[in-house]
Design a protein around this motif. Structure first.
Motif, PDB file in Angstrom:
ATOM      1  N   VAL A   1       0.843  -1.193   0.000  1.00 43.96           N
ATOM      2  CA  VAL A   1       0.000   0.000   0.000  1.00 43.96           C
ATOM      3  C   VAL A   1       0.879   1.244   0.000  1.00 43.96           C
ATOM      4  CG1 VAL A   1      -1.681   1.341   1.305  1.00 43.96           C
ATOM      5  CG2 VAL A   1      -1.903  -1.144   1.170  1.00 43.96           C
ATOM      6  N   GLN A   2       0.529   2.190  -0.857  1.00 44.21           N
ATOM      7  CA  GLN A   2       1.218   3.485  -0.867  1.00 44.21           C
ATOM      8  C   GLN A   2       0.248   4.561  -0.410  1.00 44.21           C
ATOM      9  OE1 GLN A   2       1.484   1.559  -4.003  1.00 44.21           O
ATOM     10  NE2 GLN A   2       3.125   0.586  -2.819  1.00 44.21           N
ATOM     11  N   LEU A   3       0.724   5.406   0.473  1.00 45.19           N
ATOM     12  CA  LEU A   3      -0.087   6.501   0.995  1.00 45.19           C
ATOM     13  C   LEU A   3       0.543   7.820   0.581  1.00 45.19           C
ATOM     14  CD1 LEU A   3      -0.648   5.127   4.615  1.00 45.19           C
ATOM     15  CD2 LEU A   3      -2.167   4.905   2.651  1.00 45.19           C
ATOM     16  N   GLN A   4      -0.239   8.657  -0.066  1.00 39.04           N
ATOM     17  CA  GLN A   4       0.243   9.952  -0.530  1.00 39.04           C
ATOM     18  C   GLN A   4      -0.478  11.049   0.225  1.00 39.04           C
ATOM     19  OE1 GLN A   4       2.695  10.522  -2.969  1.00 39.04           O
ATOM     20  NE2 GLN A   4       2.519  12.643  -2.286  1.00 39.04           N
ATOM     21  N   ALA A   5       0.283  11.761   1.058  1.00 38.10           N
ATOM     22  CA  ALA A   5      -0.292  12.859   1.834  1.00 38.10           C
ATOM     23  C   ALA A   5      -0.041  14.176   1.133  1.00 38.10           C
ATOM     24  CB  ALA A   5       0.326  12.884   3.234  1.00 38.10           C
ATOM     25  N   SER A   6      -0.990  15.074   1.272  1.00 36.39           N
ATOM     26  CA  SER A   6      -0.863  16.387   0.639  1.00 36.39           C
ATOM     27  C   SER A   6      -1.667  17.406   1.430  1.00 36.39           C
ATOM     28  CB  SER A   6      -1.349  16.335  -0.804  1.00 36.39           C
ATOM     29  OG  SER A   6      -2.720  15.977  -0.856  1.00 36.39           O
ATOM     30  N   GLY A   7      -1.459  18.683   1.098  1.00 34.84           N
ATOM     31  CA  GLY A   7      -2.252  19.747   1.688  1.00 34.84           C
ATOM     32  C   GLY A   7      -1.524  20.608   2.694  1.00 34.84           C
ATOM     33  N   ASN A  32      -8.605   0.630   8.733  1.00 27.47           N
ATOM     34  CA  ASN A  32      -8.553   1.663   9.768  1.00 27.47           C
ATOM     35  C   ASN A  32      -7.354   2.550   9.487  1.00 27.47           C
ATOM     36  OD1 ASN A  32     -10.695   0.306  10.938  1.00 27.47           O
ATOM     37  ND2 ASN A  32      -9.433  -0.725  12.472  1.00 27.47           N
ATOM     38  N   MET A  33      -7.584   3.864   9.540  1.00 28.35           N
ATOM     39  CA  MET A  33      -6.557   4.820   9.160  1.00 28.35           C
ATOM     40  C   MET A  33      -6.363   5.841  10.268  1.00 28.35           C
ATOM     41  SD  MET A  33      -5.702   3.949   6.020  1.00 28.35           S
ATOM     42  CE  MET A  33      -4.899   5.445   5.430  1.00 28.35           C
ATOM     43  N   GLY A  34      -5.212   6.491  10.244  1.00 22.03           N
ATOM     44  CA  GLY A  34      -4.958   7.508  11.242  1.00 22.03           C
ATOM     45  C   GLY A  34      -4.073   8.612  10.714  1.00 22.03           C
ATOM     46  N   TRP A  35      -4.120   9.724  11.401  1.00 22.45           N
ATOM     47  CA  TRP A  35      -3.191  10.837  11.174  1.00 22.45           C
ATOM     48  C   TRP A  35      -2.348  11.005  12.427  1.00 22.45           C
ATOM     49  CZ3 TRP A  35      -2.002  13.501   6.886  1.00 22.45           C
ATOM     50  CH2 TRP A  35      -2.894  13.476   5.810  1.00 22.45           C
ATOM     51  N   VAL A  91       5.227  17.855  10.967  1.00 24.55           N
ATOM     52  CA  VAL A  91       5.011  17.027   9.785  1.00 24.55           C
ATOM     53  C   VAL A  91       3.865  16.075  10.122  1.00 24.55           C
ATOM     54  CG1 VAL A  91       5.984  15.345   8.187  1.00 24.55           C
ATOM     55  CG2 VAL A  91       7.435  17.166   9.122  1.00 24.55           C
ATOM     56  N   TYR A  92       2.879  16.068   9.259  1.00 25.39           N
ATOM     57  CA  TYR A  92       1.696  15.245   9.484  1.00 25.39           C
ATOM     58  C   TYR A  92       1.778  14.010   8.589  1.00 25.39           C
ATOM     59  CZ  TYR A  92      -0.447  18.865  12.321  1.00 25.39           C
ATOM     60  OH  TYR A  92      -0.719  19.767  13.334  1.00 25.39           O
ATOM     61  N   TYR A  93       1.554  12.856   9.206  1.00 24.06           N
ATOM     62  CA  TYR A  93       1.658  11.583   8.509  1.00 24.06           C
ATOM     63  C   TYR A  93       0.325  10.840   8.567  1.00 24.06           C
ATOM     64  CZ  TYR A  93       6.727  12.186   9.203  1.00 24.06           C
ATOM     65  OH  TYR A  93       8.010  12.657   9.210  1.00 24.06           O
ATOM     66  N   CYS A  94      -0.018  10.198   7.480  1.00 22.60           N
ATOM     67  CA  CYS A  94      -1.154   9.292   7.542  1.00 22.60           C
ATOM     68  C   CYS A  94      -0.624   7.870   7.689  1.00 22.60           C
ATOM     69  CB  CYS A  94      -2.063   9.414   6.319  1.00 22.60           C
ATOM     70  SG  CYS A  94      -1.270   9.230   4.725  1.00 22.60           S
ATOM     71  N   TYR A  95      -1.469   7.023   8.253  1.00 24.64           N
ATOM     72  CA  TYR A  95      -1.037   5.674   8.605  1.00 24.64           C
ATOM     73  C   TYR A  95      -2.165   4.690   8.373  1.00 24.64           C
ATOM     74  CZ  TYR A  95       0.561   1.793  11.570  1.00 24.64           C
ATOM     75  OH  TYR A  95       0.946   0.564  12.043  1.00 24.64           O
ATOM     76  N   ASP A  96      -1.823   3.572   7.779  1.00 25.26           N
ATOM     77  CA  ASP A  96      -2.772   2.484   7.552  1.00 25.26           C
ATOM     78  C   ASP A  96      -2.488   1.416   8.604  1.00 25.26           C
ATOM     79  OD1 ASP A  96      -3.926   0.013   6.645  1.00 25.26           O
ATOM     80  OD2 ASP A  96      -4.102   0.873   4.643  1.00 25.26           O
ATOM     81  N   SER A  98      -3.927  -1.478   9.195  1.00 30.85           N
ATOM     82  CA  SER A  98      -3.964  -2.868   8.741  1.00 30.85           C
ATOM     83  C   SER A  98      -2.708  -3.246   7.976  1.00 30.85           C
ATOM     84  CB  SER A  98      -5.192  -3.095   7.862  1.00 30.85           C
ATOM     85  OG  SER A  98      -6.385  -2.847   8.587  1.00 30.85           O
ATOM     86  N   GLU A  99      -2.188  -2.303   7.204  1.00 29.10           N
ATOM     87  CA  GLU A  99      -1.004  -2.569   6.391  1.00 29.10           C
ATOM     88  C   GLU A  99       0.285  -2.146   7.083  1.00 29.10           C
ATOM     89  OE1 GLU A  99      -1.008  -4.084   3.509  1.00 29.10           O
ATOM     90  OE2 GLU A  99      -3.178  -4.154   3.153  1.00 29.10           O
ATOM     91  N   ASN A 100       0.147  -1.490   8.246  1.00 25.37           N
ATOM     92  CA  ASN A 100       1.322  -0.935   8.941  1.00 25.37           C
ATOM     93  C   ASN A 100       2.155  -0.106   7.963  1.00 25.37           C
ATOM     94  OD1 ASN A 100       3.136  -0.421  11.020  1.00 25.37           O
ATOM     95  ND2 ASN A 100       4.330  -2.281  10.631  1.00 25.37           N
ATOM     96  N   SER A 101       1.483   0.802   7.290  1.00 30.41           N
ATOM     97  CA  SER A 101       2.139   1.571   6.239  1.00 30.41           C
ATOM     98  C   SER A 101       1.982   3.063   6.526  1.00 30.41           C
ATOM     99  CB  SER A 101       1.523   1.220   4.879  1.00 30.41           C
ATOM    100  OG  SER A 101       2.109   1.974   3.853  1.00 30.41           O
ATOM    101  N   TRP A 102       3.082   3.809   6.360  1.00 29.41           N
ATOM    102  CA  TRP A 102       3.087   5.257   6.595  1.00 29.41           C
ATOM    103  C   TRP A 102       3.168   6.005   5.267  1.00 29.41           C
ATOM    104  CZ3 TRP A 102       2.509   7.394  11.384  1.00 29.41           C
ATOM    105  CH2 TRP A 102       2.738   6.580  12.497  1.00 29.41           C
TER     106      TRP A 102
END
Length: 112
Positions: A1-7, A32-35, A91-96, A98-102
């Protein structure tokens, strides 16, 4: 899984900002996701999370000014931040979960 944060960006105190995190490669799974955020010289900390059914949770320090939401059709999780304060600079990160992906993180700087 790739997570692309923006904004992220430079904003003045009192302004609002919306961060977005778009997931790809998750085969349509609704996880389930988090910031999280990491301020200079500090540990990374939870800001908010949202479950697959839309249930949300917030850190005590972010209740009231932060709103997490998701658009499952667009594989996107958003974080609205209102009445920004200098101490929100991080720096704000999103996190998955289930996938343990940042995601790669997006910088928010609050300064006049």
């Amino acid at each position: 899984v790739q997570l692309q944060a923006s904004g992220g960006g430079l904003v003045q105190p009192g302004e609002s900002l919306t961060l977005s995190c778009t997931a790809s490669g998750n085969r349509g799974r609704i996880n389930n996701m988090g910031w999280f955020r990491q301020a200079p010289g500090k540990w990374r900390e939870l800001v908010a999370n949202i479950q697959s059914d839309g249930t949300t949770g917030y850190a005590n320090s972010t209740k009231g000014r932060f709103t997490i939401s998701r658009d499952n059709a667009k594989n996107t999780v958003s974080l609205q931040i209102h009445s920004l304060k200098p101490e929100d600079t991080a720096v704000y990160y999103c996190y998955d979960y289930s996938e343990n992906s940042w995601g790669q993180g997006t910088l928010v700087t609050v300064s006049s």
